[in-house]
Design a protein around this motif. Structure first.
Motif, PDB file in Angstrom:
ATOM      1  N   ALA A 103       0.880  -1.180   0.133  1.00  0.00           N
ATOM      2  CA  ALA A 103      -0.072   0.091  -0.052  1.00  0.00           C
ATOM      3  C   ALA A 103       0.884   1.269   0.254  1.00  0.00           C
ATOM      4  O   ALA A 103       0.684   2.245  -0.738  1.00  0.00           O
ATOM      5  N   GLN A 104       1.848   1.333   0.694  1.00  0.00           N
ATOM      6  CA  GLN A 104       2.659   2.530   0.883  1.00  0.00           C
ATOM      7  C   GLN A 104       3.691   2.677  -0.556  1.00  0.00           C
ATOM      8  O   GLN A 104       3.749   3.879  -0.904  1.00  0.00           O
ATOM      9  N   GLU A 105       4.008   1.743  -1.141  1.00  0.00           N
ATOM     10  CA  GLU A 105       4.585   1.618  -2.528  1.00  0.00           C
ATOM     11  C   GLU A 105       3.679   2.067  -3.483  1.00  0.00           C
ATOM     12  O   GLU A 105       3.759   2.966  -4.402  1.00  0.00           O
ATOM     13  N   LEU A 106       2.473   1.755  -3.460  1.00  0.00           N
ATOM     14  CA  LEU A 106       1.412   1.987  -4.440  1.00  0.00           C
ATOM     15  C   LEU A 106       1.161   3.608  -4.313  1.00  0.00           C
ATOM     16  O   LEU A 106       0.859   4.400  -5.216  1.00  0.00           O
ATOM     17  N   ALA A 107       1.102   3.878  -3.010  1.00  0.00           N
ATOM     18  CA  ALA A 107       0.861   5.583  -2.509  1.00  0.00           C
ATOM     19  C   ALA A 107       1.912   6.323  -3.275  1.00  0.00           C
ATOM     20  O   ALA A 107       1.499   7.351  -3.857  1.00  0.00           O
ATOM     21  N   ARG A 108       3.271   6.032  -3.051  1.00  0.00           N
ATOM     22  CA  ARG A 108       4.187   6.768  -3.702  1.00  0.00           C
ATOM     23  C   ARG A 108       4.292   6.832  -5.211  1.00  0.00           C
ATOM     24  O   ARG A 108       4.357   7.859  -5.684  1.00  0.00           O
ATOM     25  N   GLU A 109       4.023   5.593  -5.761  1.00  0.00           N
ATOM     26  CA  GLU A 109       3.789   5.551  -7.166  1.00  0.00           C
ATOM     27  C   GLU A 109       2.811   6.309  -7.636  1.00  0.00           C
ATOM     28  O   GLU A 109       2.811   7.050  -8.745  1.00  0.00           O
ATOM     29  N   CYS A 110       1.508   6.308  -7.080  1.00  0.00           N
ATOM     30  CA  CYS A 110       0.585   7.202  -7.402  1.00  0.00           C
ATOM     31  C   CYS A 110       0.784   8.606  -7.349  1.00  0.00           C
ATOM     32  O   CYS A 110       0.452   9.374  -7.956  1.00  0.00           O
ATOM     33  N   VAL A 111       1.587   9.141  -6.109  1.00  0.00           N
ATOM     34  CA  VAL A 111       2.085  10.643  -5.949  1.00  0.00           C
ATOM     35  C   VAL A 111       2.911  10.856  -7.248  1.00  0.00           C
ATOM     36  O   VAL A 111       2.867  11.787  -7.886  1.00  0.00           O
ATOM     37  N   ARG A 112       3.658  10.045  -7.392  1.00  0.00           N
ATOM     38  CA  ARG A 112       4.786  10.202  -8.607  1.00  0.00           C
ATOM     39  C   ARG A 112       4.056  10.476  -9.856  1.00  0.00           C
ATOM     40  O   ARG A 112       4.611  11.409 -10.573  1.00  0.00           O
ATOM     41  N   LYS A 113       3.006   9.747 -10.054  1.00  0.00           N
ATOM     42  CA  LYS A 113       2.346   9.776 -11.243  1.00  0.00           C
ATOM     43  C   LYS A 113       1.248  11.060 -11.325  1.00  0.00           C
ATOM     44  O   LYS A 113       0.122  11.193 -12.025  1.00  0.00           O
ATOM     45  N   ASN A 114       1.184  11.831 -10.121  1.00  0.00           N
ATOM     46  CA  ASN A 114       0.270  13.012 -10.059  1.00  0.00           C
ATOM     47  C   ASN A 114      -1.055  12.297 -10.078  1.00  0.00           C
ATOM     48  O   ASN A 114      -1.951  13.090 -10.609  1.00  0.00           O
ATOM     49  N   TYR A 115      -1.206  11.420  -9.395  1.00  0.00           N
ATOM     50  CA  TYR A 115      -2.555  10.707  -9.066  1.00  0.00           C
ATOM     51  C   TYR A 115      -3.386  10.115 -10.467  1.00  0.00           C
ATOM     52  O   TYR A 115      -4.354   9.865 -10.209  1.00  0.00           O
ATOM     53  N   LYS A 116      -2.535  10.015 -11.514  1.00  0.00           N
ATOM     54  CA  LYS A 116      -3.112   9.513 -12.680  1.00  0.00           C
ATOM     55  C   LYS A 116      -3.047   7.905 -12.796  1.00  0.00           C
ATOM     56  O   LYS A 116      -2.040   7.224 -12.529  1.00  0.00           O
ATOM     57  N   GLY A 117      -4.350   7.291 -12.758  1.00  0.00           N
ATOM     58  CA  GLY A 117      -4.061   5.874 -13.055  1.00  0.00           C
ATOM     59  C   GLY A 117      -3.980   5.057 -11.832  1.00  0.00           C
ATOM     60  O   GLY A 117      -3.428   3.887 -12.066  1.00  0.00           O
ATOM     61  N   CYS A 118      -4.305   5.627 -10.693  1.00  0.00           N
ATOM     62  CA  CYS A 118      -3.930   4.766  -9.257  1.00  0.00           C
ATOM     63  C   CYS A 118      -4.922   3.835  -9.220  1.00  0.00           C
ATOM     64  O   CYS A 118      -6.316   3.993  -8.959  1.00  0.00           O
TER      65      CYS A 118
END
Length: 187
Positions: free
Chosen positions: A172-187
């Protein structure tokens, strides 16, 4: 809350005339100005008409009318309208309750950085409303919201973590970091 407009020339002047009138309690002028702009397709004016009908300020309170104006604005990509539309579906206000539709509109608003939509997506995943219950995604959305100062998200994240493995929390923490890196797109 109502939204203002800037940088749109004479449209902004008409809009601001409506906003000034609204703030001073002259709802008739506000509705006149915003209605003209909303009928021309202005998403912000459409949102404000939705808000006006939702709250019943200057018009009879009408959730069905509010829904229609929010829908028009939301379909143009206006995040605040997407969030309010999601709330209406979530709560069955002005429209039959539909959790799947609520999730769809929360996702659209969350993808634009709307923190309230991100928090509510966590609720939807935690409870399995409109989606398959998934604590990893609930935790992910609450991680994002908590990182932006959301105190309620911190407590919700702690509660759901009790039902998760260490591996699930890490995911979940890694998914959150990835989501923020992608500026919330495709989370």
């Amino acid at each position: 809350a109502l939204t203002s407009m800037s940088g749109h020339g004479s449209l902004a002047q008409d809009f601001d005339k409506g906003l000034t009138a609204y703030k001073s309690g002259d709802f008739a002028t506000a509705l006149k100005e915003w209605s003209l702009l909303a009928e021309q397709g202005d998403a912000v004016a459409q949102f404000n008409l939705g808000w006006t009908y939702s709250t019943g300020e200057g018009v009879p309170q009408d959730n069905t009318e509010a829904f229609e104006w929010y829908r028009k604005s939301a379909e143009q990509g206006y995040a605040a309208a997407q969030y309010n539309l999601a709330l209406m579906y979530d709560n069955g206000t002005g429209v039959p309750q539909d959790y799947a539709q609520a999730v769809e509109w929360y996702r659209k608003a969350a993808g634009q950085g709307n923190a309230a939509a991100q928090y509510n997506l966590g609720l939807m995943y935690a409870n399995g409303y409109g989606v398959i219950q998934d604590y990893v995604y609930a935790h992910m959305w609450w991680n994002i919201t908590a990182s932006r100062g959301g105190e309620k998200a911190k407590s919700k994240r702690a509660i759901v973590a009790k039902y998760m493995t260490a591996s699930d929390i890490s995911k979940a923490q890694e998914l959150a970091r990835e989501c923020v890196r992608k500026n919330y797109k495709g989370c």
